[in-house]
Design an enzyme around this catalytic site. Structure first.
Site, PDB file in Angstrom:
ATOM      1  N   LYS A 138       0.795  -1.305   0.100  1.00  0.00           N
ATOM      2  CA  LYS A 138      -0.033  -0.031  -0.026  1.00  0.00           C
ATOM      3  C   LYS A 138       0.786   1.201  -0.036  1.00  0.00           C
ATOM      4  O   LYS A 138       1.835   1.428   0.748  1.00  0.00           O
ATOM      5  CB  LYS A 138      -0.749  -0.078   1.256  1.00  0.00           C
ATOM      6  N   ILE A 139       0.833   2.177  -1.028  1.00  0.00           N
ATOM      7  CA  ILE A 139       1.514   3.479  -1.057  1.00  0.00           C
ATOM      8  C   ILE A 139       0.378   4.375  -1.434  1.00  0.00           C
ATOM      9  O   ILE A 139      -0.423   4.353  -2.182  1.00  0.00           O
ATOM     10  CB  ILE A 139       2.234   3.461  -2.326  1.00  0.00           C
TER      11      ILE A 139
END
EC number: 2.2.1.2
Length: 375
Positions: A138-139
């Protein structure tokens, strides 16, 4: 059962939760085997709660501290095995759906949200640490995060682009994915195993817009700011913006993932970046508890669901292909925001920044607890 009907309409259900008992106590396997869920998302707050509430971690924490590991490393050494174990339980789904589902998400530390090089390096490190093909990193969709996403997709690393609140942010996330795929192919890579989702946060957006509308209606000078018609328009926006925003995003997705550019990538085996509905639990108790699940049902999307919302949806969820309904009205509603001098892009920017801060606080919570004298 309503939850199974979502799958029949082409929507994947990913559980938004993790703890040791879920992974090792049989709960996750049961939900996977029964076809209720086909993926898992996590965030720092979940690990903070798990570490703080599960006495079973205590002995392991003491041992790691005794070995000289700093608190941040201790937290990661607790989290990574749980992520890997969950990924193993979901791996049959990953195989059976030909890499469409079966993913587990792990978030990069919020400290890197404004650091492109740091995000890339940290993502590579986590990817190697978990060592599972069905991992999504997750970014956040920050200014620094977008170019990092392109680079990581180009390296064949799966990315969950998170904290998206606006069309503008979504389009940047989608094009970052396409850019990465093109770079991967240009360097002789195979795009087929690469996956990405773009996570639209819904209830958080409604909470922010509703608060702003209330502020506008209640301010001392509201009579001068808005006329009677505009005040009525404002009242009619309560609880409607996030769902409208998601519906319009689906139209944008269909436009982006079609035409010559996408066809060239699809020919090489690339899969579309799907839209994922995050923050689907209600923030306003006046709203129906499963409204964000019920109103965003459509093919080629993912809905994430907390354990509490999952129970509620099992009990009284109503299923219909709602995502494609009233898209023109949704577009008009978003235009009304502009007419009323409310900038969704400005709200989205604040929410993305605020989301990073929230995750940062949650990320620090277990670290701070471990830094105290541990029994």
């Amino acid at each position: 059962m309503p939850i199974h009907q979502l799958k029949a309409l082409g929507q994947s259900v990913w559980l938004d939760h993790i703890d040791r008992d879920l992974v090792h106590g049989g709960g996750l396997k049961k939900m996977v085997d029964e076809g209720e869920i086909s993926g898992l998302t996590t965030n720092p707050a979940m690990f903070a709660n798990a570490i703080g509430s599960d006495a079973g971690y205590a002995e392991e924490i003491r041992a790691l501290l005794h070995q000289g590991h700093p608190p941040a490393t201790v937290c990661e050494k607790l989290a990574v095995p749980e992520i890997a174990a969950a990924a193993d339980l979901l791996h049959p789904v990953y195989e059976n759906t030909h890499r469409r589902d079966g993913y587990v998400s792990l978030q990069v530390a919020p400290a890197f949200a404004d650091d492109t090089a740091g995000t890339i390096a940290e993502t590579r490190r986590l990817w190697r640490a978990v060592e599972r093909k069905n991992l999504l990193i997750k970014i956040p969709a920050t200014e620094a995060g977008i170019p990092a996403i392109t680079q990581l997709i180009a390296e064949g690393i799966n990315v969950n682009v998170t904290l998206i609140f606006s069309q503008a942010l979504y389009e940047r996330a989608a094009h970052a994915y396409l850019d990465g795929l093109e770079q991967l192919i240009a360097h002789g890579g195979n795009p087929a195993p690469v996956a990405s989702v773009a996570s639209f946060f819904v209830s958080r957006l409604d909470a922010a817009v509703d608060a702003l509308i209330s502020s506008h209606l209640n301010q001392c000078g509201w009579i001068k700011t808005y006329n009677a018609l505009e005040r009525e328009l404002l009242r009619n926006l309560f609880g409607k913006v996030a769902i409208a925003n998601a519906k319009v995003a689906c139209e944008r997705q269909q436009a982006i993932f079609s035409g010559p550019r996408w066809d060239a990538l699809a020919t090489q085996g690339a899969q579309k970046q799907r839209l994922l509905w995050a923050s689907t639990g209600i923030k306003n108790p006046a709203y129906r508890d499963v409204r964000y699940i019920e109103e965003l049902i459509g093919p080629n999307t993912v809905t994430t669901i907390s354990p509490a919302t999952l129970v509620a949806f099992r009990e009284h969820g109503k299923v219909r292909p709602s995502l494609g309904e009233d898209v023109a009205r949704a577009t008009t509603l978003l235009s009304t925001l502009k007419t009323l001098r409310i900038s969704l892009d400005d709200i989205a920017s604040r929410l993305t920044s605020g989301g990073v801060k929230q995750f940062s606080a949650a990320y620090e919570k277990p670290i701070n607890a471990i830094q105290q004298p541990f029994p």
